[in-house]
Scaffold this active site. Structure first.
Site, PDB file in Angstrom:
ATOM      1  N   ARG A 177       9.282   6.531  -3.435  1.00  0.00           N
ATOM      2  CA  ARG A 177       9.516   7.454  -4.557  1.00  0.00           C
ATOM      3  C   ARG A 177      10.885   8.084  -4.490  1.00  0.00           C
ATOM      4  O   ARG A 177      11.319   8.483  -3.416  1.00  0.00           O
ATOM      5  CB  ARG A 177       8.525   8.613  -4.485  1.00  0.00           C
ATOM      6  CG  ARG A 177       7.126   8.239  -4.697  1.00  0.00           C
ATOM      7  CD  ARG A 177       6.329   9.510  -4.995  1.00  0.00           C
ATOM      8  NE  ARG A 177       4.930   9.191  -4.818  1.00  0.00           N
ATOM      9  CZ  ARG A 177       4.218   9.583  -3.793  1.00  0.00           C
ATOM     10  NH1 ARG A 177       4.750  10.354  -2.869  1.00  0.00           N
ATOM     11  NH2 ARG A 177       2.966   9.224  -3.702  1.00  0.00           N
ATOM     12  N   GLU A 228      -4.176   6.418  18.604  1.00  0.00           N
ATOM     13  CA  GLU A 228      -4.716   5.144  18.118  1.00  0.00           C
ATOM     14  C   GLU A 228      -3.940   3.974  18.681  1.00  0.00           C
ATOM     15  O   GLU A 228      -2.731   3.865  18.460  1.00  0.00           O
ATOM     16  CB  GLU A 228      -4.590   5.083  16.592  1.00  0.00           C
ATOM     17  CG  GLU A 228      -5.790   5.650  15.887  1.00  0.00           C
ATOM     18  CD  GLU A 228      -5.687   5.471  14.379  1.00  0.00           C
ATOM     19  OE1 GLU A 228      -5.883   6.473  13.689  1.00  0.00           O
ATOM     20  OE2 GLU A 228      -5.409   4.354  13.902  1.00  0.00           O
ATOM     21  N   ARG A 249      -8.363  -6.874  13.327  1.00  0.00           N
ATOM     22  CA  ARG A 249      -7.685  -5.995  14.277  1.00  0.00           C
ATOM     23  C   ARG A 249      -8.688  -4.934  14.695  1.00  0.00           C
ATOM     24  O   ARG A 249      -9.483  -4.439  13.881  1.00  0.00           O
ATOM     25  CB  ARG A 249      -6.472  -5.321  13.639  1.00  0.00           C
ATOM     26  CG  ARG A 249      -5.348  -6.243  13.320  1.00  0.00           C
ATOM     27  CD  ARG A 249      -4.758  -6.926  14.514  1.00  0.00           C
ATOM     28  NE  ARG A 249      -3.998  -6.013  15.388  1.00  0.00           N
ATOM     29  CZ  ARG A 249      -3.582  -6.344  16.605  1.00  0.00           C
ATOM     30  NH1 ARG A 249      -3.879  -7.533  17.114  1.00  0.00           N
ATOM     31  NH2 ARG A 249      -2.887  -5.492  17.320  1.00  0.00           N
ATOM     32  N   ARG A 270      -0.396   5.921  16.110  1.00  0.00           N
ATOM     33  CA  ARG A 270      -0.318   7.274  15.546  1.00  0.00           C
ATOM     34  C   ARG A 270      -1.199   8.223  16.336  1.00  0.00           C
ATOM     35  O   ARG A 270      -2.078   7.801  17.091  1.00  0.00           O
ATOM     36  CB  ARG A 270      -0.703   7.283  14.062  1.00  0.00           C
ATOM     37  CG  ARG A 270      -2.048   6.691  13.749  1.00  0.00           C
ATOM     38  CD  ARG A 270      -2.247   6.558  12.220  1.00  0.00           C
ATOM     39  NE  ARG A 270      -3.438   5.762  11.944  1.00  0.00           N
ATOM     40  CZ  ARG A 270      -3.731   5.238  10.760  1.00  0.00           C
ATOM     41  NH1 ARG A 270      -2.936   5.412   9.723  1.00  0.00           N
ATOM     42  NH2 ARG A 270      -4.820   4.528  10.596  1.00  0.00           N
ATOM     43  N   ARG A 328       0.821  -1.206   0.000  1.00  0.00           N
ATOM     44  CA  ARG A 328       0.000   0.000   0.000  1.00  0.00           C
ATOM     45  C   ARG A 328       0.860   1.264   0.000  1.00  0.00           C
ATOM     46  O   ARG A 328       0.402   2.327  -0.372  1.00  0.00           O
ATOM     47  CB  ARG A 328      -0.870   0.045   1.262  1.00  0.00           C
ATOM     48  CG  ARG A 328      -1.986  -0.965   1.305  1.00  0.00           C
ATOM     49  CD  ARG A 328      -2.604  -1.004   2.692  1.00  0.00           C
ATOM     50  NE  ARG A 328      -3.217   0.243   3.108  1.00  0.00           N
ATOM     51  CZ  ARG A 328      -4.453   0.617   2.834  1.00  0.00           C
ATOM     52  NH1 ARG A 328      -5.209  -0.173   2.108  1.00  0.00           N
ATOM     53  NH2 ARG A 328      -4.937   1.739   3.282  1.00  0.00           N
ATOM     54  N   ASP A 373     -10.367   0.235   0.574  1.00  0.00           N
ATOM     55  CA  ASP A 373     -10.426   1.677   0.791  1.00  0.00           C
ATOM     56  C   ASP A 373     -11.812   2.154   0.352  1.00  0.00           C
ATOM     57  O   ASP A 373     -12.552   1.433  -0.307  1.00  0.00           O
ATOM     58  CB  ASP A 373      -9.341   2.374  -0.038  1.00  0.00           C
ATOM     59  CG  ASP A 373      -7.953   2.123   0.533  1.00  0.00           C
ATOM     60  OD1 ASP A 373      -7.844   1.898   1.745  1.00  0.00           O
ATOM     61  OD2 ASP A 373      -6.969   2.158  -0.239  1.00  0.00           O
ATOM     62  N   TYR A 395      -9.635  -5.679   2.886  1.00  0.00           N
ATOM     63  CA  TYR A 395      -9.064  -4.403   3.319  1.00  0.00           C
ATOM     64  C   TYR A 395      -9.334  -3.353   2.237  1.00  0.00           C
ATOM     65  O   TYR A 395      -8.435  -2.885   1.561  1.00  0.00           O
ATOM     66  CB  TYR A 395      -7.559  -4.636   3.536  1.00  0.00           C
ATOM     67  CG  TYR A 395      -6.745  -3.558   4.223  1.00  0.00           C
ATOM     68  CD1 TYR A 395      -7.297  -2.361   4.651  1.00  0.00           C
ATOM     69  CD2 TYR A 395      -5.387  -3.756   4.445  1.00  0.00           C
ATOM     70  CE1 TYR A 395      -6.518  -1.397   5.282  1.00  0.00           C
ATOM     71  CE2 TYR A 395      -4.599  -2.807   5.065  1.00  0.00           C
ATOM     72  CZ  TYR A 395      -5.175  -1.630   5.474  1.00  0.00           C
ATOM     73  OH  TYR A 395      -4.379  -0.682   6.088  1.00  0.00           O
TER      74      TYR A 395
HETATM   75  N1  UDP Z   1       3.357   1.291   7.653  1.00  0.00           N
HETATM   76  C1  UDP Z   1       4.593   1.343   8.274  1.00  0.00           C
HETATM   77  N2  UDP Z   1       5.019   2.502   8.838  1.00  0.00           N
HETATM   78  C2  UDP Z   1       4.264   3.627   8.813  1.00  0.00           C
HETATM   79  C3  UDP Z   1       3.003   3.586   8.162  1.00  0.00           C
HETATM   80  C4  UDP Z   1       2.585   2.393   7.602  1.00  0.00           C
HETATM   81  O1  UDP Z   1       5.293   0.341   8.330  1.00  0.00           O
HETATM   82  O2  UDP Z   1       4.692   4.647   9.358  1.00  0.00           O
HETATM   83  C5  UDP Z   1       2.914  -0.003   7.057  1.00  0.00           C
HETATM   84  C6  UDP Z   1       2.210  -0.871   8.066  1.00  0.00           C
HETATM   85  O3  UDP Z   1       2.561  -2.194   7.793  1.00  0.00           O
HETATM   86  C7  UDP Z   1       0.749  -0.629   7.758  1.00  0.00           C
HETATM   87  C8  UDP Z   1       0.768  -0.462   6.251  1.00  0.00           C
HETATM   88  O4  UDP Z   1       1.985   0.214   6.003  1.00  0.00           O
HETATM   89  O5  UDP Z   1      -0.039  -1.721   8.161  1.00  0.00           O
HETATM   90  C9  UDP Z   1      -0.392   0.303   5.685  1.00  0.00           C
HETATM   91  O6  UDP Z   1      -0.509   1.543   6.319  1.00  0.00           O
HETATM   92  P1  UDP Z   1      -1.685   2.564   6.020  1.00  0.00           P
HETATM   93  O7  UDP Z   1      -1.283   3.848   6.639  1.00  0.00           O
HETATM   94  O8  UDP Z   1      -1.973   2.521   4.573  1.00  0.00           O
HETATM   95  O9  UDP Z   1      -2.880   1.895   6.826  1.00  0.00           O
HETATM   96  P2  UDP Z   1      -4.307   2.515   7.223  1.00  0.00           P
HETATM   97  O10 UDP Z   1      -4.232   3.985   7.010  1.00  0.00           O
HETATM   98  O11 UDP Z   1      -5.292   1.798   6.378  1.00  0.00           O
HETATM   99  O12 UDP Z   1      -4.420   2.199   8.655  1.00  0.00           O
END
Ligand code: UDP
Length: 370
Positions: free
Chosen positions: A178, A303, A251, A282, A174, A353, A351
């Site tokens: 870049r 969270e 989860r 976060r 996901r 979006d 999962y």
């Molecule tokens: N991820 C990570 N570090 C970060 C943010 C995301 O390793 O700082 C990884 C982590 O495995 C996570 C995945 O990227 O489960 C997807 O994150 P995303 O932010 O897309 O998840 P969502 O916003 O759906 O909770």
């Protein structure tokens, strides 16, 4: 009891609300129910102190599908929010997703894309991973061990409740990598936050449709099934079948939300805490999703990711092999029920979006004809 409705829609989240809206437009009689005391499922936003709080976690709309973007824009204008989270690892701050800003901060002799690429190649050469078997290997292959250790390992283990060696590689796909100075988290063409919040969108979709809140499908199942010809069910698929093959794993997330007497707490909507030792994943500062907040206060949510058990709110399906094959068994049962349709993140155990949810809902409604 005689049939009163063509469709019973279980759940007022995005999937259910779009189905109800489209079906109502086609002249079908719909009843929409939700066990919660409000509409909008997990995209519910609540206005407090002039700030739209994302009560069940931050939702940032993004899509590359123009039709989906135009569809959702019928219900609300969107602002030009671009998601650019910041990651905090101990006392270091990095830009996400992984891009030249991240690389140049991590390595003080890296300034150009070639230097960044070479550094990553050098680092990962020692690991000899040809075909990544799990998330750890996938991450090292993608960005090398330093970024993996600082920005992925702890965060992912907290979010999914298990080490990266026991997680499927696709989760990390996901995240973009870049070699340009660009902190936009998403690759999609369209992105934004609805002005006025998500609840307003769902409210518009459900206008003129009978909605019952605080109304649990399972408590009223018998009578409901007699009243409606067909059912669109957006709850957890395993719960529908009373967990007869055992529960699927999810989860859950616990939010610790606080109003602070200051206008600006962290200067960004999303700050990820990527070290394992900080218990939350976060902190969201809701007002930064919008640009017009003049509130002297701010609202933040920490969270905490947690193991789900029956009775908790499911958020993320854990799509590993075990759960996916268990889900197949439920889907076989579901296929036998020609008048019950399963949709959304929980109904499909995917999962998704938000844009995918819209695509799927419109696709489903289009199969019904006019
Ligand atoms: N991820 C990570 N570090 C970060 C943010 C995301 O390793 O700082 C990884 C982590 O495995 C996570 C995945 O990227 O489960 C997807 O994150 P995303 O932010 O897309 O998840 P969502 O916003 O759906 O909770």
């Amino acid at each position: 009891m005689k049939i009163k409705y063509d469709f019973l829609v279980v759940g007022t989240g995005l999937y259910g609300a779009i189905c109800a809206y489209e079906l109502n437009k086609k002249g079908y009689r719909c009843l929409v129910i939700d066990k919660r005391n409000h509409i909008a499922g997990n995209i519910y936003t609540k206005n407090e102190d002039g700030i739209n709080v994302h009560v069940y976690g931050a939702h940032i709309f993004h899509t590359s599908n123009r039709a989906v973007w135009e569809y959702i824009n019928q219900f609300s204008d969107f602002n030009n929010y671009i998601n650019s989270p910041v990651a905090r690892y101990k006392n270091e701050l990095y830009n996400l997703p992984f891009n030249m800003n991240t690389f140049s901060k991590l390595w003080n002799d890296v300034f150009t894309p070639d230097e960044a690429k070479n550094r990553i190649e050098e680092e990962k050469a020692a690991y000899h991973i040809d075909e990544p078997k799990n998330l750890e290997e996938q991450a090292i292959n993608l960005v090398g061990p330093t970024i993996y250790e600082k920005l992925i390992k702890g965060y992912t283990a907290k979010q999914w409740g298990r080490p990266c060696t026991e997680l499927p590689a696709f989760i990390i796909k996901r995240l973009p990598v870049r070699f340009i100075y660009d902190n936009n988290y998403f690759n999609d063409r369209y992105q934004g936050i609805p002005i006025g919040g998500y609840t307003k969108i769902i409210g518009k979709m459900l206008e003129g449709i009978e909605v019952r809140l605080n109304y649990d499908f399972f408590e009223h199942k018998e009578e409901l099934l007699k009243e409606a010809k067909e059912v669109i069910y957006t709850g957890p698929i395993d719960q529908f079948f009373d967990y007869k093959y055992g529960p699927l794993e999810y989860r859950s997330v616990r939010f610790e939300t606080e109003t602070l007497n200051m206008p600006n707490y962290q200067g960004n909507a999303v700050v990820n805490y990527t070290e394992y030792e900080v218990p939350y994943t976060r902190i969201i500062e809701h007002k930064h999703f919008e640009f017009d907040s003049t509130s002297p206060k701010t609202i933040i949510s920490r969270e905490y990711s947690s193991t789900w058990k029956v009775g908790d709110e499911p958020y993320y399906p854990v799509n590993n092999d075990r759960n996916n094959s268990l889900c197949e068994k439920y889907k076989e049962e579901a296929d036998k029920l020609t008048n019950v349709h399963f949709g959304g993140r929980l109904g499909q155990y995917k999962y998704y979006d938000m844009d995918k949810v819209i695509e799927k809902a419109l696709e489903f409604v289009s199969t019904l004809g006019n």
